[in-house]
Write a protein that holds these residues in place. Structure first.
Motif, PDB file in Angstrom:
ATOM      1  N   THR A 197       1.006  -1.342   0.078  1.00  0.00           N
ATOM      2  CA  THR A 197      -0.064   0.091   0.091  1.00  0.00           C
ATOM      3  C   THR A 197       0.906   1.228  -0.003  1.00  0.00           C
ATOM      4  N   GLY A 236       0.781   5.306   0.336  1.00  0.00           N
ATOM      5  CA  GLY A 236       0.052   6.442   0.809  1.00  0.00           C
ATOM      6  C   GLY A 236       0.426   7.679   0.019  1.00  0.00           C
ATOM      7  N   ALA A 286      -0.729   2.466   5.377  1.00  0.00           N
ATOM      8  CA  ALA A 286      -0.034   2.356   4.260  1.00  0.00           C
ATOM      9  C   ALA A 286       1.438   1.786   4.685  1.00  0.00           C
TER      10      ALA A 286
END
Length: 353
Positions: A51, A53, A237
């Motif tokens: 992930t 961010g 994240a």
């Protein structure tokens, strides 16, 4: 005049081998007032199952970047340069028919406002079932069953009944869950979440974030999570990219960026976050000034008109020379590593405790 030197050490897409590789992306919009430089030389990578961010103020280029990945800009008014490579496929030069096969299938997006993203004329179940039918060739019944299944996966009670309802019959949190179900119905490899929790209360926000993390583990999707909330990013994240005025000013892992930020803009974002243990009478600490116009961005460092530390650099370097973001961990700032360390420890860190 702005001086720009070649960034060294940044791999080409063929060298990077990343699941998603963005290189030197420029997105410009032609308007009556001039050309808006919405994204200006952006590069980053994202691995499968991770992930990323992306944080920054409104107008920093976060959403434009990700709409460009999906090919959702009007070519009549948009100029795009650079490279976007998704698992070996170049997206900027791809034909519209190729992008249509990707959207909702290999790449999906959760939009910020589900009430406007969902059509009021069709049931929620039908809107989830249609992309599944389009991309898999499934029958209407199979697609409907899949829609009901996905509504159940995202935590909507009585999914068989609620699939027959219209968006206005759902609460804000339920609409966002339905949007997530629609985005995940085809098991996409890349999920783009554009501030999906902004309009939700904190309890529902936490539920949505937990849901996304659980579904990522189940489906193995890579996620780009766009937000202006560093608290959300800390929970969600693996890596952070901080954007300002169309470019990246800092990147690193969540722990690196939040524990030892390397750019004055990141310091400002962290310092502007209210804390529950702070003095209620103490004034908020906003970043001074306002984001620049992207029609005519500042020369040199884009942040220099708002930066309270440019005097530490000395001379006119911040005004004349564009600082580059180093490969890997780092911040695009003319301050030396020692200056950054000293300023953060002595001036910034005490305010964040």
């Amino acid at each position: 005049m702005t001086t720009v030197t070649k960034e060294s050490g940044v791999p080409s897409p063929s060298d990077a081998g990343a699941f998603l590789s963005v290189r030197d992306l420029h997105v410009r919009f032609k308007t009556e007032d001039g050309v808006v430089k919405a994204v200006d030389g952006l590069s980053f990578d994202l691995e499968r199952g991770q992930t990323l961010g992306i944080v920054g103020e409104s107008g920093s280029g976060k959403s434009v970047t990700n709409l460009t990945i999906l090919g959702l800009h009007n070519p009549m008014f948009t100029e795009i340069d650079g490279e976007i490579v998704l698992e070996g496929q170049e997206l900027i030069t791809a034909r519209e028919s190729e992008l249509e096969k990707l959207r909702g299938n290999k790449v999906a997006m959760i939009f910020q406002d589900p009430l406007t993203a969902l059509s009021p004329y069709y049931t929620v179940g039908r809107q989830i079932a249609e992309p599944f039918m389009k991309h898999t060739g499934a029958s209407r019944k199979t697609a409907w069953d899949r829609a009901v299944e996905m509504l159940g996966k995202v935590g909507i009670p009585r999914p068989k009944d609620r699939a027959k309802d219209y968006p206005h019959q759902f609460s804000g949190g339920m609409r966002q869950r339905a949007m997530i179900a629609m985005a995940l119905v085809c098991d996409p490899d890349l999920l783009i979440a554009d501030e999906p929790t902004t309009a939700l209360d904190v309890t529902v926000q936490a539920q949505i974030l937990d849901l996304l993390k659980d579904l990522q583990q189940e489906f193995g999707s890579a996620i780009i999570f766009i937000t202006h909330d560093l608290g959300v990013i800390a929970d969600m994240a693996d890596d952070i990219m901080v954007m300002y005025a169309g470019g990246a000013v800092e990147r690193g892992t969540v722990e690196e960026v939040l524990r030892s930020p390397q750019h004055p803009y990141t310091w400002g974002l962290l310092n502007s976050m209210p804390r529950i243990d702070s003095d209620l009478a103490a004034p908020l600490a906003p970043i001074p000034g306002a984001p620049p116009s992207l029609l005519n961005p500042p020369s040199g460092c884009r942040f220099h008109p708002r930066c309270t530390f440019r005097g530490e650099v000395g001379g006119t370097r911040c005004v004349d020379e564009l600082p580059l973001l180093p490969p890997g961990r780092g911040g695009a700032c003319h301050l030396t590593a020692e200056q950054k360390r000293t300023i953060f420890i002595e001036q910034i860190k005490p305010r964040l405790r």
